[in-house]
Design an enzyme around this catalytic site. Structure first.
Site, PDB file in Angstrom:
ATOM      1  N   TYR A  75       0.837  -1.203   0.000  1.00  0.00           N
ATOM      2  CA  TYR A  75       0.000   0.000   0.000  1.00  0.00           C
ATOM      3  C   TYR A  75       0.867   1.246   0.000  1.00  0.00           C
ATOM      4  CZ  TYR A  75       1.335   0.511   4.886  1.00  0.00           C
ATOM      5  OH  TYR A  75       2.068   0.663   6.030  1.00  0.00           O
ATOM      6  N   PHE A  86       1.985   9.691   3.737  1.00  0.00           N
ATOM      7  CA  PHE A  86       2.220   9.529   5.157  1.00  0.00           C
ATOM      8  C   PHE A  86       2.700   8.130   5.531  1.00  0.00           C
ATOM      9  CE2 PHE A  86      -2.335   8.793   4.468  1.00  0.00           C
ATOM     10  CZ  PHE A  86      -2.527   7.550   5.036  1.00  0.00           C
ATOM     11  N   ASP A  87       2.568   7.161   4.612  1.00  0.00           N
ATOM     12  CA  ASP A  87       3.059   5.816   4.918  1.00  0.00           C
ATOM     13  C   ASP A  87       3.089   4.982   3.642  1.00  0.00           C
ATOM     14  OD1 ASP A  87       4.079   3.832   6.459  1.00  0.00           O
ATOM     15  OD2 ASP A  87       2.226   3.292   7.469  1.00  0.00           O
ATOM     16  N   ILE A 106      -8.559  -0.249   9.687  1.00  0.00           N
ATOM     17  CA  ILE A 106      -9.659   0.707   9.575  1.00  0.00           C
ATOM     18  C   ILE A 106     -10.768   0.131   8.702  1.00  0.00           C
ATOM     19  CG2 ILE A 106      -8.265   2.783  10.010  1.00  0.00           C
ATOM     20  CD1 ILE A 106      -8.053   3.177   7.003  1.00  0.00           C
ATOM     21  N   TYR A 132      -9.737   7.470   9.982  1.00  0.00           N
ATOM     22  CA  TYR A 132      -9.379   7.740  11.370  1.00  0.00           C
ATOM     23  C   TYR A 132     -10.310   8.731  12.047  1.00  0.00           C
ATOM     24  CZ  TYR A 132      -5.163   5.050  10.575  1.00  0.00           C
ATOM     25  OH  TYR A 132      -4.296   4.030  10.302  1.00  0.00           O
ATOM     26  N   PHE A 149      -5.594   5.542  -0.559  1.00  0.00           N
ATOM     27  CA  PHE A 149      -4.683   4.400  -0.485  1.00  0.00           C
ATOM     28  C   PHE A 149      -4.613   3.708  -1.843  1.00  0.00           C
ATOM     29  CE2 PHE A 149      -5.908   4.758   3.995  1.00  0.00           C
ATOM     30  CZ  PHE A 149      -4.682   4.599   4.626  1.00  0.00           C
TER      31      PHE A 149
END
Length: 569
Positions: A75, A86-87, A106, A132, A149
């Site tokens: 991902y 962010f990731d 999530i 979130y 994502f």
């Protein structure tokens, strides 16, 4: 490294900061998320989640993961607001794994990934309520953030809760082949290996025959039977069991059971009359989907012939070459060969030993046994044209030749085999309306002869209703056909339908006044009708007596009793 906040913590207003997000922390929703919380069971995504397929899965991949499966993904997560990343699992060089639908990620991931196929890459845009929430996950994810994502579904391990109580969880280790799965009562060949919690082997049974539902696996039987119902040939699974589905209090810590389904013994009634006189048990699946057609050349290896235990005296193993359906081998082999595929092995049980007489196998007379069991393999066969691909002329020529084969078999007393030949000809010539006039005329004549011969076969087998139908097929086209009328009369007398018989016999005598067979049948029908009339008259008389006075009825009963006493003396 501090834990990532759970979804309930976000929504409750409590946040725990994390400066860096690990694979385990990324998208984790925590234990407070119920595994059944609002999971959408269809592939449609709710408002607030959008999906865009970037790279479709290969055509061969059609399955999707289901709830409880362990999925592996890559991902890349970005903020919709500014596109900042962010990731990313790709940056870390390690795929991310999680159990689908268990609330450990999530909600948007649980709902989105279950719509994907292996090899697919998709972009999911998740509204805050599917990510979130209002609180976000500072500092990486701001409050009320919409996330994007890009996810690639690499693979998954299928897991199933067999009884819905997490007492037996099945994990697929190796995919099976084909589409068939066994049913309760089916016989299979399998391997079972039960291991304790420490990995030591408790019980092992290798390539054993087992009847599902028999209970032969003792305390494991309930679990084993349920699991096998969902397995295909060649499939391997591992079932993690609690004590209730393992060895009970003897092994309170539970353990694992590895199962392999080697063969599914498909059992089928292949007798001509479907009377279970010839049962085929497939012990090895054949190749493809094609079976031999009527009249094609086959090679059949007959490897053993027993009474169920011992090889019959005189038996000689042979590979027989013959034209199927032509009477060149015994009836039991004719029954089974058209229902086999190339490479298929089978055990054939016949409870009519006379059908197994085959000199080429050293079986020159019917053994005095209740059953004969043959082990056979179809090693090869010539492929014939399908009926739809034949020309009109070919259908007519083949139909005539096979009709003659049927007639020869009938004269030899092989009535069932002859009947099958006539049926196959009629099936091939079932639709001839578009034939040329000359071919249509020939085809109609062949169909007429086959129906007349079918009627003769059915009469010999005492299948009177079927004989009547065959005669009616002829009489639709040729209302004064003498043989059809006479054979229908024979069928009617076999059904005790004397009025119908008399009507047909009188018509036969109108067409052929000198028919001795018709006159003999007329006397038989008249005698039968007279007897039926006598019975009806007696029944009517008793009904009338029942309507008379009770005293008269009692007197009649007493008189009947006295008559019986006198006759007994």
């Amino acid at each position: 490294r501090p834990p990532c906040p759970t979804l309930s913590e976000f929504l409750g207003g409590t946040t725990v900061l994390c400066s860096t997000m690990s694979d385990e922390e990324m998208a984790v929703a925590g234990d407070d998320f119920s595994e059944d919380a609002d999971m959408n069971e269809s592939d449609e995504l709710p408002e607030g989640i959008t999906k865009e397929i970037i790279q479709a899965a290969p055509e061969s991949e059609w399955k999707r993961p289901k709830k409880g499966d362990d999925v592996k993904v890559h991902y890349v997560g970005t903020l919709q607001s500014d596109g900042s990343k962010f990731d990313s699992s790709r940056d870390k060089g390690k795929a991310f794994e999680f159990p689908l639908g268990k609330g450990q990620v999530i909600k948007g991931w649980d709902l989105g990934v279950k719509t994907m196929k292996k090899g697919e890459i998709a972009k999911f845009t998740l509204a805050p309520e599917f990510a979130y929430g209002d609180q976000g996950s500072p500092p990486a994810i701001p409050e009320k953030a919409t996330l994007v994502f890009e996810i690639e579904l690499l693979s998954w391990t299928s897991k199933d809760d067999m009884f819905g109580d997490e007492g037996a969880i099945r994990q697929k280790l190796k995919e099976g082949s084909g589409w068939k799965t066994p049913n309760e009562g089916d016989e299979i060949k399998c391997t079972l290996r039960a291991k304790a919690a420490d990995g030591s082997i408790i019980e092992e049974r290798v390539e054993v025959d087992y009847v599902i539902g028999s209970g032969a696996f003792g305390p494991l039987a309930k679990m084993v039977d349920k699991v096998f119902l969902f397995m295909k040939r060649g499939e391997e699974v591992c079932v993690t069991c609690k004590k209730e589905y393992f060895y009970g209090d003897e092994r309170p810590e539970g353990g694992t059971v590895e199962l392999t389904l080697h063969e599914l013994y498909e059992t089928k009634d292949v007798s001509f009359a479907k009377d279970k006189s010839v049962i085929k048990k497939q012990t090895k699946e054949g190749e493809g989907y094609e079976s031999p057609k009527d009249a094609c050349k086959v090679k059949l290896s007959v490897e053993n012939c027993t009474d169920g235990a011992q090889t019959l005296a005189g038996f000689a193993k042979q590979t027989l070459e013959f034209n199927a359906g032509s009477g060149e081998v015994c009836d039991v082999l004719e029954c089974v060969v058209l229902d086999m595929k190339k490479g298929e092995r089978a055990e054939v049980t016949c409870n009519r030993p006379a059908m197994c007489v085959e000199p080429r196998l050293g079986l020159r007379e019917a053994p005095a046994l209740q059953q004969v069991v043959l082990t056979i393999e179809l090693t090869d066969f010539d492929k014939a044209k399908d009926h739809w691909s034949l020309t009109e002329e070919e259908k007519v020529d083949i139909g005539l030749a096979r009709k003659d084969v049927g007639s020869a078999l009938f004269k030899q007393g092989r009535t069932q085999l002859a009947l099958e030949r006539y049926k196959k000809v009629l099936d091939m010539l079932s639709y001839i309306d578009n034939f040329k006039d000359e071919n249509k005329s020939k085809a109609r004549e062949i169909k007429k002869l086959c129906n007349l011969n079918r009627a003769a076969c059915h009469l010999k087998l005492k299948q009177h209703q079927d004989a009547k139908k065959a005669c009616n097929n002829v009489l639709k086209e040729e209302s004064d056909n003498l043989k059809a009328i006479f054979r229908r009369a024979q069928a009617s007398i076999g059904l005790f339908e004397y009025a119908d018989c008399l009507r047909d016999i009188r018509r036969v005598l109108e067409l052929d006044p000198n028919s001795r067979d018709a006159r003999a049948l007329l006397k038989q029908a008249q005698a039968g009708q007279k007897n039926e009339d006598k019975k009806a008259k007696g029944m009517f008389a008793k009904m009338c007596q029942g309507l008379s006075s009770p005293a008269a009825a009692q007197a009649e009963v007493s008189a009947d009793a006295q008559d019986e006493d006198n006759s007994a003396e």
